[in-house]
Design an enzyme around this catalytic site. Structure first.
Site, PDB file in Angstrom:
ATOM      1  N   SER A   1       2.970  -6.915  -9.651  1.00  0.00           N
ATOM      2  CA  SER A   1       2.202  -5.891  -9.944  1.00  0.00           C
ATOM      3  C   SER A   1       1.936  -5.804 -11.713  1.00  0.00           C
ATOM      4  CB  SER A   1       2.480  -4.410  -9.557  1.00  0.00           C
ATOM      5  OG  SER A   1       1.759  -3.590 -10.305  1.00  0.00           O
TER       6      SER A   1
ATOM      7  N   HIS B   1      -1.133  -8.649  -8.217  1.00  0.00           N
ATOM      8  CA  HIS B   1      -1.331  -7.304  -7.714  1.00  0.00           C
ATOM      9  C   HIS B   1      -1.948  -6.631  -9.113  1.00  0.00           C
ATOM     10  CE1 HIS B   1      -1.161  -4.103  -4.767  1.00  0.00           C
ATOM     11  NE2 HIS B   1      -0.728  -3.319  -5.926  1.00  0.00           N
TER      12      HIS B   1
ATOM     13  N   ASP C   1      -3.492  -2.970 -10.140  1.00  0.00           N
ATOM     14  CA  ASP C   1      -3.482  -1.429  -9.511  1.00  0.00           C
ATOM     15  C   ASP C   1      -4.663  -0.863 -10.507  1.00  0.00           C
ATOM     16  OD1 ASP C   1      -1.744  -1.238  -7.592  1.00  0.00           O
ATOM     17  OD2 ASP C   1      -0.283  -1.799  -9.384  1.00  0.00           O
TER      18      ASP C   1
ATOM     19  N   MET D   1      -6.497   2.842 -10.950  1.00  0.00           N
ATOM     20  CA  MET D   1      -6.342   4.195 -10.696  1.00  0.00           C
ATOM     21  C   MET D   1      -7.541   5.100 -11.467  1.00  0.00           C
ATOM     22  SD  MET D   1      -2.298   4.403 -11.440  1.00  0.00           S
ATOM     23  CE  MET D   1      -1.281   3.294 -10.554  1.00  0.00           C
TER      24      MET D   1
ATOM     25  N   HIS E   1      -5.854  -3.468  -5.729  1.00  0.00           N
ATOM     26  CA  HIS E   1      -5.595  -2.290  -4.943  1.00  0.00           C
ATOM     27  C   HIS E   1      -6.202  -1.144  -5.892  1.00  0.00           C
ATOM     28  CE1 HIS E   1      -2.011   0.617  -3.973  1.00  0.00           C
ATOM     29  NE2 HIS E   1      -3.057   0.974  -3.530  1.00  0.00           N
TER      30      HIS E   1
ATOM     31  N   MET F   1      -6.911   2.399  -6.015  1.00  0.00           N
ATOM     32  CA  MET F   1      -6.515   3.976  -5.606  1.00  0.00           C
ATOM     33  C   MET F   1      -7.511   4.692  -6.553  1.00  0.00           C
ATOM     34  SD  MET F   1      -2.796   3.234  -6.955  1.00  0.00           S
ATOM     35  CE  MET F   1      -2.959   1.668  -7.664  1.00  0.00           C
TER      36      MET F   1
ATOM     37  N   MET G   1       2.032   2.023   1.734  1.00  0.00           N
ATOM     38  CA  MET G   1       2.677   2.542   0.239  1.00  0.00           C
ATOM     39  C   MET G   1       4.172   2.920   0.577  1.00  0.00           C
ATOM     40  SD  MET G   1       0.422   1.950  -1.884  1.00  0.00           S
ATOM     41  CE  MET G   1       1.445   2.527  -3.439  1.00  0.00           C
TER      42      MET G   1
ATOM     43  N   GLY H   1       0.238   5.987  -7.657  1.00  0.00           N
ATOM     44  CA  GLY H   1      -0.091   6.727  -8.929  1.00  0.00           C
ATOM     45  C   GLY H   1       0.744   6.199 -10.131  1.00  0.00           C
ATOM     46  N   PHE H   2       2.012   5.641  -9.865  1.00  0.00           N
ATOM     47  CA  PHE H   2       2.966   5.396 -10.967  1.00  0.00           C
ATOM     48  C   PHE H   2       3.738   4.193 -10.378  1.00  0.00           C
ATOM     49  CE2 PHE H   2       1.933   9.811 -11.205  1.00  0.00           C
ATOM     50  CZ  PHE H   2       1.555   9.900 -12.665  1.00  0.00           C
ATOM     51  N   GLY H   3       4.281   3.447 -11.518  1.00  0.00           N
ATOM     52  CA  GLY H   3       5.051   2.484 -11.291  1.00  0.00           C
ATOM     53  C   GLY H   3       6.460   2.760 -11.374  1.00  0.00           C
ATOM     54  N   GLY H   4       7.440   2.051 -11.058  1.00  0.00           N
ATOM     55  CA  GLY H   4       8.880   2.406 -11.310  1.00  0.00           C
ATOM     56  C   GLY H   4       9.230   3.780 -10.473  1.00  0.00           C
TER      57      GLY H   4
ATOM     58  N   ASP I   1       4.032  -1.961  -0.755  1.00  0.00           N
ATOM     59  CA  ASP I   1       3.826  -1.548  -2.395  1.00  0.00           C
ATOM     60  C   ASP I   1       4.559  -0.300  -2.900  1.00  0.00           C
ATOM     61  OD1 ASP I   1       2.793  -1.348  -4.912  1.00  0.00           O
ATOM     62  OD2 ASP I   1       0.823  -1.041  -4.065  1.00  0.00           O
ATOM     63  N   GLY I   2       5.361  -0.742  -3.899  1.00  0.00           N
ATOM     64  CA  GLY I   2       6.239   0.399  -4.344  1.00  0.00           C
ATOM     65  C   GLY I   2       7.748   0.234  -4.132  1.00  0.00           C
ATOM     66  N   GLY I   3       8.341   0.381  -5.398  1.00  0.00           N
ATOM     67  CA  GLY I   3       9.910   0.472  -5.366  1.00  0.00           C
ATOM     68  C   GLY I   3      10.652  -0.774  -4.539  1.00  0.00           C
TER      69      GLY I   3
ATOM     70  N   GLY J   1       6.445  -4.406  -9.333  1.00  0.00           N
ATOM     71  CA  GLY J   1       6.037  -4.196 -10.574  1.00  0.00           C
ATOM     72  C   GLY J   1       6.982  -4.283 -11.608  1.00  0.00           C
ATOM     73  N   SER J   2       7.872  -2.915 -11.581  1.00  0.00           N
ATOM     74  CA  SER J   2       9.045  -2.892 -12.601  1.00  0.00           C
ATOM     75  C   SER J   2      10.148  -3.791 -12.395  1.00  0.00           C
ATOM     76  CB  SER J   2       9.601  -1.598 -12.322  1.00  0.00           C
ATOM     77  OG  SER J   2       8.524  -0.362 -12.187  1.00  0.00           O
TER      78      SER J   2
HETATM   79  C1  DX5 Z   1       1.987   2.277  -7.543  1.00  0.00           C
HETATM   80  C2  DX5 Z   1       1.238   0.663  -7.458  1.00  0.00           C
HETATM   81  C3  DX5 Z   1       2.291   0.031  -7.460  1.00  0.00           C
HETATM   82  C4  DX5 Z   1       3.093  -0.120  -8.601  1.00  0.00           C
HETATM   83  C5  DX5 Z   1       4.148  -0.648  -8.154  1.00  0.00           C
HETATM   84  O1  DX5 Z   1       0.815   3.332  -7.543  1.00  0.00           O
HETATM   85  O2  DX5 Z   1       0.315   1.028  -6.312  1.00  0.00           O
HETATM   86  O3  DX5 Z   1       1.533  -1.441  -7.263  1.00  0.00           O
HETATM   87  O4  DX5 Z   1       2.432  -0.887  -9.426  1.00  0.00           O
HETATM   88  O5  DX5 Z   1       5.295  -0.671  -9.109  1.00  0.00           O
HETATM   89  P1  DX5 Z   1       6.885  -0.580  -8.709  1.00  0.00           P
HETATM   90  O6  DX5 Z   1       7.182  -1.967  -8.300  1.00  0.00           O
HETATM   91  O7  DX5 Z   1       7.484  -0.315 -10.017  1.00  0.00           O
HETATM   92  O8  DX5 Z   1       6.947   0.392  -8.028  1.00  0.00           O
HETATM   93 ZN    ZN Z   2      -0.487  -1.112  -5.927  1.00  0.00          ZN
END
Ligand code: DX5
Ligand code: ZN
Length: 236
Positions: free
Chosen positions: A21, A46, A48, A50, A79, A81, A150, A155-158, A188-190, A210-211
């Site tokens: 991401s 990927h 994102d 928003m 993606h 959102m 999800m 809404g947020f990475g990490g 997707d996520g964490g 992502g992170s």
């Molecule tokens: C969250 C995004 C994810 C995000 C994942 O709203 O849709 O794609 O970038 O980031 P990590 O891998 O850091 O959870």
């Molecule tokens: Zn995403």
């Protein structure tokens, strides 16, 4: 560019599709970050999007997606959102999107949204928030190429991975097989190297990270580690 979206993941010795991401990248050096991804074993990128309405955060929009696509040699996994995705999917296709995923929760006319994406020549995905039951997809599953579960609230990475995701993958896998659907399961996520083997074992075909990729000292090596996990590794 032909999107390598082949349905070969019923046999789980296959490696997962890795979709890093770009949200976690250094936006001041976006070209360098995209070129870095081009040189890795990542399959997709990927992206994102928003809108500050569907999710409580803003990321970036169509011109940035277009800028990424001008440097990317891998398919863009966009993606959305956002609310009213039907207003923007064509612009995202023109900005280089290969896979376009909309949210179940944002689409009262999801069937129409999916057909619109496919008619543009893109692969169509539907994303489900953590609280939305997989069974809600029963009447659309044959039409979609990707289901994005999800594993954090969008809404947020990490953010921290939600453990209930494993159960959802297994229910979704069964639904896909019962309906003779070819949909691939994206998480997707964490996502990280600790939960990735268990996700793939449960039935995940695509891992977004992502992170875990961009905050590591060696993003290319981290992507390779995620790519090379196997379900036969011990569960963590
Ligand atoms: C969250 C995004 C994810 C995000 C994942 O709203 O849709 O794609 O970038 O980031 P990590 O891998 O850091 O959870
Ligand atoms: Zn995403």
């Amino acid at each position: 560019m032909v999107v390598p979206l082949v349905h070969h993941f019923n046999f789980h010795a296959m490696k997962p599709i890795i979709s890093p991401s770009i949200l976690a990248a250094d936006f001041a050096n976006l070209q360098i970050e995209v070129e870095m991804l081009n040189e890795t074993v990542a399959d997709w990128i990927h992206v994102d999007i928003m809108d500050g309405v569907f999710v409580p955060n803003l990321s970036f929009g169509i011109p940035v997606c277009d800028a990424i696509s001008r440097h990317a040699t891998k398919p863009l996994d966009v993606h959305l959102m956002i609310e009213h995705p039907e207003k923007y999917v064509e612009a995202f296709k023109d900005a280089g999107a290969h896979i376009i995923t909309v949210h179940f929760e944002a689409c009262p006319h999801l069937h129409r949204n999916i057909q619109q994406i496919k008619n543009l020549g893109c692969k169509a995905g539907v994303a489900l928030n953590p609280h939305s039951h997989v069974q809600l997809l029963e009447d659309i599953i044959e039409d979609v190429d990707v289901v994005c579960l999800m594993s954090v609230n969008p809404g947020f990475g990490g953010q921290k991975f939600i453990e209930n995701t494993y159960k959802k993958i297994m229910i979704l896998k069964e639904l896909i097989s019962d309906c003779n659907s070819n949909a691939l399961i994206e998480i997707d996520g964490g996502v990280n190297i600790h939960n990735a083997p268990k996700l793939v074992e449960a039935g995940a075909d695509i891992l977004v990270a992502g992170s875990f990729v961009f905050k590591s000292n060696d993003p290319a090596g981290t992507i390779a580690d995620l790519k090379n996990i196997s379900h036969i590794q011990p569960l963590q």
